[in-house]
Design an enzyme around this catalytic site. Sequence first.
Site, mmCIF file in Angstrom:
data_model
loop_
_atom_site.group_PDB
_atom_site.id
_atom_site.type_symbol
_atom_site.label_atom_id
_atom_site.label_comp_id
_atom_site.label_asym_id
_atom_site.label_seq_id
_atom_site.Cartn_x
_atom_site.Cartn_y
_atom_site.Cartn_z
ATOM 1 N N PRO A 2 0.840 -1.202 0.000
ATOM 2 C CA PRO A 2 0.000 0.000 0.000
ATOM 3 C C PRO A 2 0.872 1.248 0.000
ATOM 4 C CG PRO A 2 0.048 -0.985 2.179
ATOM 5 C CD PRO A 2 0.723 -1.959 1.260
ATOM 6 N N GLU A 3 0.385 2.291 -0.644
ATOM 7 C CA GLU A 3 1.114 3.553 -0.626
ATOM 8 C C GLU A 3 0.556 4.444 0.482
ATOM 9 O OE1 GLU A 3 2.869 5.341 -3.788
ATOM 10 O OE2 GLU A 3 2.390 3.843 -5.302
ATOM 11 N N HIS A 104 -7.017 -16.551 8.615
ATOM 12 C CA HIS A 104 -5.979 -15.540 8.428
ATOM 13 C C HIS A 104 -6.135 -14.369 9.404
ATOM 14 C CE1 HIS A 104 -4.778 -17.788 4.968
ATOM 15 N NE2 HIS A 104 -5.873 -17.510 4.281
ATOM 16 N N ARG A 127 -0.791 -13.577 3.559
ATOM 17 C CA ARG A 127 0.604 -13.813 3.169
ATOM 18 C C ARG A 127 1.587 -13.497 4.297
ATOM 19 N NH1 ARG A 127 1.651 -11.653 -2.881
ATOM 20 N NH2 ARG A 127 3.414 -13.081 -2.621
#
Length: 297
Positions: A2-3, A104, A127
């Site tokens: 993400p930015e 998750h 992940r």
Amino acid sequence: MPELPEVETVKRGLAPFMEGATIRRLELRRPDLRFPLPSDLQEKTQGQRIVSLSRRAKYLLIDLENGLSVISHLGMSGSYRIDEGRQTDMPGEFHHARSKDEKHDHVIFHLERTRGSVIRVIYNDPRRFGFMDLVERRLMDSHAAFAGLGPEPLGNMLSAEALAGRFAGRSQPLKTVLLDQKTIAGLGNIYVCEALWRAHLSPQRAAGTLVAPDGGKTDGLERLTIAIRDVIAEAIEAGGSSLRDHIQTDGSLGYFQHRFNAYDREGQACRHPGCGGTIGRIVQAGRSTFYCPDCQM
């Protein structure tokens, strides 16, 4: 990853639910994410009121009343969702669906708000490239994640004069220098491409050429500083791009992605009035760079 505008969107989405709430229990469903979780994370956060949520570069900071801060980085697949018992919202939800699979759900904040209402804020990360750490707020600048970071793109310390000092004598390509977090904190590939296009500057130009012979700023450096500020401010206002990233807290797509002028527009006409050029693509340091060879000098 993400930015910065996307992380800011997540922060603003979580703040109404987390600020002022008390952490009754921090549930850790595994001992690690990208790195091991702090061994005292549960102990040091239990019973603490969350004073505020803040952000440094691309990191979310959960500031506690005891002077500690939980550092959270979302990595490639991390996201937060809010479970009030009636419905589940995902602030900063991703354009490409993010996991809500409970297997998750690695970290769960059990929060008590006013009048005894209890909610859960859940960190999900298939992940596990994200991470969390715990640090004293007063020592934040010396933490490994923040030591040496440059100024914030919208902060008072960012100026053409300040960038002149950071660019002086540097022969590396301008884009490479801007992606270095020690130059400016939180700038990522998308918004560097956009800022360079707005400033009419080539991403291949040596950074040092934007510094005057006396070490001062140039017109090009002034244009770049303004462009960086504008492109980040507009992205935050729009809720961040939704290109593989987050959407607004209310679930609607941000519209900044539809206003990209350079990024991902290879082969399309340059939008600078009177240019007539075509957006091209090159690879720099393993990242795609989009720019107009005709008007970015």
